[in-house]
Design a protein around this motif. Structure first.
Motif, PDB file in Angstrom:
ATOM      1  N   GLU A  87       0.804  -1.217   0.000  1.00  0.00           N
ATOM      2  CA  GLU A  87       0.000   0.000   0.000  1.00  0.00           C
ATOM      3  C   GLU A  87       0.840   1.271   0.000  1.00  0.00           C
ATOM      4  O   GLU A  87       0.420   2.285  -0.547  1.00  0.00           O
ATOM      5  N   ARG A  88       2.021   1.235   0.592  1.00  0.00           N
ATOM      6  CA  ARG A  88       2.824   2.459   0.671  1.00  0.00           C
ATOM      7  C   ARG A  88       3.580   2.729  -0.630  1.00  0.00           C
ATOM      8  O   ARG A  88       4.060   3.838  -0.854  1.00  0.00           O
ATOM      9  N   SER A  89       3.719   1.718  -1.474  1.00  0.00           N
ATOM     10  CA  SER A  89       4.526   1.853  -2.681  1.00  0.00           C
ATOM     11  C   SER A  89       3.659   2.141  -3.899  1.00  0.00           C
ATOM     12  O   SER A  89       2.561   1.597  -4.029  1.00  0.00           O
ATOM     13  N   GLY A  90       4.167   2.956  -4.781  1.00  0.00           N
ATOM     14  CA  GLY A  90       3.497   3.206  -6.058  1.00  0.00           C
ATOM     15  C   GLY A  90       3.958   2.264  -7.146  1.00  0.00           C
ATOM     16  O   GLY A  90       3.707   2.507  -8.326  1.00  0.00           O
ATOM     17  N   ALA A  91       4.620   1.171  -6.778  1.00  0.00           N
ATOM     18  CA  ALA A  91       5.182   0.262  -7.766  1.00  0.00           C
ATOM     19  C   ALA A  91       4.090  -0.413  -8.596  1.00  0.00           C
ATOM     20  O   ALA A  91       3.031  -0.772  -8.077  1.00  0.00           O
ATOM     21  N   VAL A  92       4.374  -0.588  -9.881  1.00  0.00           N
ATOM     22  CA  VAL A  92       3.530  -1.418 -10.734  1.00  0.00           C
ATOM     23  C   VAL A  92       3.860  -2.871 -10.420  1.00  0.00           C
ATOM     24  O   VAL A  92       5.013  -3.284 -10.495  1.00  0.00           O
ATOM     25  N   ARG A  93       2.847  -3.668 -10.068  1.00  0.00           N
ATOM     26  CA  ARG A  93       3.073  -5.043  -9.627  1.00  0.00           C
ATOM     27  C   ARG A  93       2.678  -6.037 -10.720  1.00  0.00           C
ATOM     28  O   ARG A  93       1.618  -5.912 -11.330  1.00  0.00           O
ATOM     29  N   ILE A  94       3.559  -6.994 -10.946  1.00  0.00           N
ATOM     30  CA  ILE A  94       3.333  -8.038 -11.943  1.00  0.00           C
ATOM     31  C   ILE A  94       3.313  -9.376 -11.229  1.00  0.00           C
ATOM     32  O   ILE A  94       4.246  -9.709 -10.492  1.00  0.00           O
ATOM     33  N   GLY A  95       2.256 -10.149 -11.414  1.00  0.00           N
ATOM     34  CA  GLY A  95       2.156 -11.487 -10.855  1.00  0.00           C
ATOM     35  C   GLY A  95       2.400 -12.525 -11.931  1.00  0.00           C
ATOM     36  O   GLY A  95       1.929 -12.375 -13.064  1.00  0.00           O
ATOM     37  N   VAL A  96       3.149 -13.571 -11.597  1.00  0.00           N
ATOM     38  CA  VAL A  96       3.491 -14.617 -12.565  1.00  0.00           C
ATOM     39  C   VAL A  96       3.119 -15.979 -11.997  1.00  0.00           C
ATOM     40  O   VAL A  96       3.504 -16.318 -10.873  1.00  0.00           O
ATOM     41  N   THR A  97       2.366 -16.761 -12.768  1.00  0.00           N
ATOM     42  CA  THR A  97       2.108 -18.149 -12.417  1.00  0.00           C
ATOM     43  C   THR A  97       2.134 -18.976 -13.688  1.00  0.00           C
ATOM     44  O   THR A  97       2.381 -18.471 -14.773  1.00  0.00           O
ATOM     45  N   GLY A  98       1.873 -20.271 -13.553  1.00  0.00           N
ATOM     46  CA  GLY A  98       1.920 -21.174 -14.699  1.00  0.00           C
ATOM     47  C   GLY A  98       2.481 -22.521 -14.278  1.00  0.00           C
ATOM     48  O   GLY A  98       3.078 -22.660 -13.209  1.00  0.00           O
ATOM     49  N   SER A  99       2.286 -23.526 -15.115  1.00  0.00           N
ATOM     50  CA  SER A  99       2.738 -24.867 -14.782  1.00  0.00           C
ATOM     51  C   SER A  99       4.232 -25.046 -14.983  1.00  0.00           C
ATOM     52  O   SER A  99       4.854 -25.876 -14.331  1.00  0.00           O
ATOM     53  N   VAL A 100       4.807 -24.288 -15.898  1.00  0.00           N
ATOM     54  CA  VAL A 100       6.218 -24.407 -16.253  1.00  0.00           C
ATOM     55  C   VAL A 100       6.797 -23.010 -16.430  1.00  0.00           C
ATOM     56  O   VAL A 100       6.137 -22.126 -16.969  1.00  0.00           O
ATOM     57  N   GLY A 101       8.031 -22.813 -15.960  1.00  0.00           N
ATOM     58  CA  GLY A 101       8.770 -21.596 -16.292  1.00  0.00           C
ATOM     59  C   GLY A 101       8.487 -20.380 -15.452  1.00  0.00           C
ATOM     60  O   GLY A 101       8.936 -19.278 -15.799  1.00  0.00           O
ATOM     61  N   LYS A 102       7.772 -20.529 -14.325  1.00  0.00           N
ATOM     62  CA  LYS A 102       7.425 -19.355 -13.518  1.00  0.00           C
ATOM     63  C   LYS A 102       8.652 -18.580 -13.069  1.00  0.00           C
ATOM     64  O   LYS A 102       8.733 -17.361 -13.220  1.00  0.00           O
ATOM     65  N   THR A 103       9.616 -19.294 -12.475  1.00  0.00           N
ATOM     66  CA  THR A 103      10.765 -18.606 -11.896  1.00  0.00           C
ATOM     67  C   THR A 103      11.621 -17.959 -12.965  1.00  0.00           C
ATOM     68  O   THR A 103      12.056 -16.801 -12.825  1.00  0.00           O
ATOM     69  N   GLY A 104      11.871 -18.659 -14.064  1.00  0.00           N
ATOM     70  CA  GLY A 104      12.671 -18.084 -15.138  1.00  0.00           C
ATOM     71  C   GLY A 104      12.023 -16.862 -15.745  1.00  0.00           C
ATOM     72  O   GLY A 104      12.688 -15.846 -15.999  1.00  0.00           O
ATOM     73  N   VAL A 105      10.718 -16.921 -15.972  1.00  0.00           N
ATOM     74  CA  VAL A 105      10.008 -15.776 -16.542  1.00  0.00           C
ATOM     75  C   VAL A 105       9.977 -14.620 -15.546  1.00  0.00           C
ATOM     76  O   VAL A 105      10.147 -13.454 -15.925  1.00  0.00           O
ATOM     77  N   LYS A 106       9.756 -14.940 -14.275  1.00  0.00           N
ATOM     78  CA  LYS A 106       9.794 -13.885 -13.247  1.00  0.00           C
ATOM     79  C   LYS A 106      11.136 -13.175 -13.245  1.00  0.00           C
ATOM     80  O   LYS A 106      11.209 -11.939 -13.204  1.00  0.00           O
ATOM     81  N   GLU A 107      12.215 -13.953 -13.301  1.00  0.00           N
ATOM     82  CA  GLU A 107      13.551 -13.355 -13.310  1.00  0.00           C
ATOM     83  C   GLU A 107      13.784 -12.541 -14.575  1.00  0.00           C
ATOM     84  O   GLU A 107      14.436 -11.491 -14.539  1.00  0.00           O
ATOM     85  N   ALA A 108      13.264 -12.993 -15.710  1.00  0.00           N
ATOM     86  CA  ALA A 108      13.447 -12.263 -16.962  1.00  0.00           C
ATOM     87  C   ALA A 108      12.692 -10.928 -16.931  1.00  0.00           C
ATOM     88  O   ALA A 108      13.220  -9.895 -17.365  1.00  0.00           O
ATOM     89  N   ILE A 109      11.450 -10.941 -16.428  1.00  0.00           N
ATOM     90  CA  ILE A 109      10.696  -9.689 -16.321  1.00  0.00           C
ATOM     91  C   ILE A 109      11.428  -8.718 -15.395  1.00  0.00           C
ATOM     92  O   ILE A 109      11.552  -7.519 -15.688  1.00  0.00           O
ATOM     93  N   PHE A 110      11.902  -9.243 -14.268  1.00  0.00           N
ATOM     94  CA  PHE A 110      12.655  -8.396 -13.339  1.00  0.00           C
ATOM     95  C   PHE A 110      13.878  -7.792 -14.009  1.00  0.00           C
ATOM     96  O   PHE A 110      14.141  -6.587 -13.879  1.00  0.00           O
ATOM     97  N   ALA A 111      14.655  -8.609 -14.736  1.00  0.00           N
ATOM     98  CA  ALA A 111      15.861  -8.106 -15.390  1.00  0.00           C
ATOM     99  C   ALA A 111      15.523  -7.002 -16.380  1.00  0.00           C
ATOM    100  O   ALA A 111      16.239  -5.992 -16.480  1.00  0.00           O
ATOM    101  N   CYS A 112      14.420  -7.178 -17.107  1.00  0.00           N
ATOM    102  CA  CYS A 112      14.003  -6.159 -18.078  1.00  0.00           C
ATOM    103  C   CYS A 112      13.629  -4.847 -17.390  1.00  0.00           C
ATOM    104  O   CYS A 112      14.039  -3.754 -17.816  1.00  0.00           O
ATOM    105  N   LEU A 113      12.846  -4.929 -16.329  1.00  0.00           N
ATOM    106  CA  LEU A 113      12.386  -3.729 -15.635  1.00  0.00           C
ATOM    107  C   LEU A 113      13.486  -3.108 -14.780  1.00  0.00           C
ATOM    108  O   LEU A 113      13.543  -1.879 -14.614  1.00  0.00           O
ATOM    109  N   GLU A 114      14.367  -3.933 -14.235  1.00  0.00           N
ATOM    110  CA  GLU A 114      15.494  -3.433 -13.444  1.00  0.00           C
ATOM    111  C   GLU A 114      16.416  -2.588 -14.308  1.00  0.00           C
ATOM    112  O   GLU A 114      16.898  -1.533 -13.894  1.00  0.00           O
ATOM    113  N   ARG A 115      16.642  -3.060 -15.535  1.00  0.00           N
ATOM    114  CA  ARG A 115      17.525  -2.315 -16.437  1.00  0.00           C
ATOM    115  C   ARG A 115      16.893  -0.979 -16.822  1.00  0.00           C
ATOM    116  O   ARG A 115      17.565   0.052 -16.830  1.00  0.00           O
ATOM    117  N   ALA A 116      15.624  -0.995 -17.130  1.00  0.00           N
ATOM    118  CA  ALA A 116      14.959   0.227 -17.574  1.00  0.00           C
ATOM    119  C   ALA A 116      14.821   1.245 -16.449  1.00  0.00           C
ATOM    120  O   ALA A 116      14.921   2.449 -16.672  1.00  0.00           O
TER     121      ALA A 116
END
Length: 490
Positions: A113-142
């Motif tokens: 509630e205190r943060s104005g961050a845009v939040r992204i939720g990731v789920t799925g049967s396969v690849g959740k952690t890898g995709v989560k890390e990839a989204i983070f890397a993309c947004l961290e760089r930008a």
């Protein structure tokens, strides 16, 4: 004023600059949890495992079924904790609450509630952690360090609120993984995160023992959309057989829908993918439709066709979150495999080196097929597959294990080591395929334990140019084999 001073531009104002730099201070923790602080303190982190505490952390003494976290409060302070959240007074700086688990959840909500961050939720049967890390890397760089994400696979009823509690007030983006083993687990996690964007990587028969059907798995994963804020975006894999079901669930909730995949109707659509020199892919995608459509060309460092599909989902999520797509392309080009989830490790052998593909953390039928296909596309002197039993398949286990014979044959492996009782059916099936007419001429060994597999692989002997895939469910302990041959820390 001099002309030089006239050319200076003021530093742009940002409301986040007024937010605290410290992650938490005593009064904020007390207010969030309804507790009472014994001392003033400022903390830089939050931890629930005393073994992982670092200097500056708050230690939350959770009460589990088999262990009381309060026993480890002294150990946490020995490792540098500045305070503890407890349900009884201790002889250290602390915040006293009625229930430490409820306090953790409250701290996560307060951070959200205190943060104005845009939040992204990731789920799925396969690849959740890898995709989560990839989204983070993309947004961290930008955002130049303004992104936050859940670490490891902290994706359950404890890991998600802990990941929220660790989100800095100044974060611009937050990426959170959500997992499940049983029905009814995704919706509460989505309610914690309240994402602006919710991505499903794919639907496959993982945890089918507990849910009973692929349709039930899809319905449970689709519950992530129930947590979306008003105006939020559901991102759905267009090529999956359950895509119409997922889209229907999103329509029922009235959320915005973005699809990704190879199909012509996908909103983020693959136009072309060619192998790149580093083993990854050069991808061209079309974003949007009609006159507003645009094209993006980027490289994906991770090998395998499944990572081409993953990258489309990543791009869709970054776009929906308002991230920078150029930075996302650069981040995808630089990503390496994660420990236990695709890391490629060199092994020194006589005359040169072999390569080990570390997929030891988890396995299900879909991820097995994807990684075996990637193994078949990897240049190698010999291809070796070390495969452990896949868990949580219930009555379907025998069939799903036996069906791995086809992708093993297609990958043109030279040697397979199968581990665990669950691999019995596959060993039998491979025996049936041993004739050249069936296209399978590899040697096969079957054993009960990872320790035996280590001995079998040593006896087989690795040579220069060999590539070894190590994959199985986490309970098989295949990380022990990876550590033995590649020398990685446990």
């Amino acid at each position: 004023m001099s002309s030089a001073h006239a050319l200076l531009h003021p530093w742009p104002a940002d409301p986040r600059d007024a937010l605290p730099i410290a992650l938490w201070h005593a009064d904020a923790v007390a207010a969030a949890t309804g507790g009472t602080a014994s001392h003033a303190f400022e903390a830089s982190g939050v931890e629930m495992d005393s073994r992982d505490v670092r200097a500056g952390d708050i230690f939350i003494a959770l009460n589990g079924e088999a262990m009381d976290g309060h026993k480890f409060v002294p150990a946490a302070f020995d490792r540098g904790a500045v305070a503890a959240i407890v349900d009884r007074p201790v002889d250290f700086p602390h915040v006293l609450v009625e229930d430490t688990t409820a306090a953790l959840h409250a701290l996560g909500r307060a951070a959200r509630e205190r943060s104005g961050a845009v939040r992204i939720g990731v789920t799925g049967s396969v690849g959740k952690t890898g995709v989560k890390e990839a989204i983070f890397a993309c947004l961290e760089r930008a955002s130049r360090g303004g992104a936050h994400r859940s670490v490891r696979s902290y994706n359950n009823h404890v890991g998600v609120p802990l990941s929220l509690a660790r989100m800095p007030a100044r974060a611009r983006f937050g990426v959170f993984e959500m997992g499940m083993n049983h029905a009814g687990e995704i919706a509460p996690l989505a309610a914690h995160v309240r994402p602006h964007v919710a991505l499903i990587t794919t639907i496959a028969p993982a945890h089918i023992e507990n849910l009973g059907s692929i349709e039930a798995i899809a319905d449970e994963k689709a519950r992530i959309f129930t947590g979306l804020i008003d105006g939020g975006t559901a991102i759905i894999p267009a090529d999956n057989e359950m895509s119409p079901r997922l889209i229907a669930r999103a329509h029922e909730l009235g959320v915005k829908i973005v699809t990704f995949g190879r199909g012509g109707e996908a909103d983020v659509r693959l136009l072309d993918a060619i192998p790149s020199a580093n083993g990854g892919s050069l991808v061209t995608a079309e974003l949007g439709r009609g006159e507003e459509a645009s094209r993006l060309c980027y490289s994906v460092a991770e090998p395998g066709e499944h990572w081409i599909a993953n990258s489309l989902g990543v791009i869709a999520a970054v776009r929906a979150a308002g991230g920078d797509l150029a930075s996302a392309g650069l981040a995808l080009a630089e990503m390496g495999g994660l420990k236990g989830r695709g890391a490629r490790l060199d092994i020194a052998v006589a005359g040169g080196k072999a390569q080990l593909i570390d997929e030891s953390y988890n396995a299900n039928p879909a991820s097995m097929r994807a990684t075996l296909k990637a193994l078949g596309q990897t240049p190698a002197h010999r291809r070796i597959a070390v495969l452990g039993t896949m868990g949580e398949l219930g009555e379907f286990a025998g069939r799903f294990h036996a069906q791995l014979a086809e992708p093993l044959a297609a990958a043109k492996i030279d040697h397979a080591i199968l581990i665990g009782e669950g691999m019995d059916r596959l060993a039998i099936e491979l025996g049936r395929r041993s004739g050249a007419s069936l296209g399978f001429r590899a040697s096969v060994a079957h054993c009960d334990t990872t320790g035996e597999a280590i001995g079998l692989l040593e006896d087989y002997g690795l040579t220069n140019g060999d590539v070894v895939l190590v994959k199985g469910s986490n309970f098989m302990g295949l990380a022990q084999l990876v550590q033995h041959f590649a020398g990685t820390p446990g």
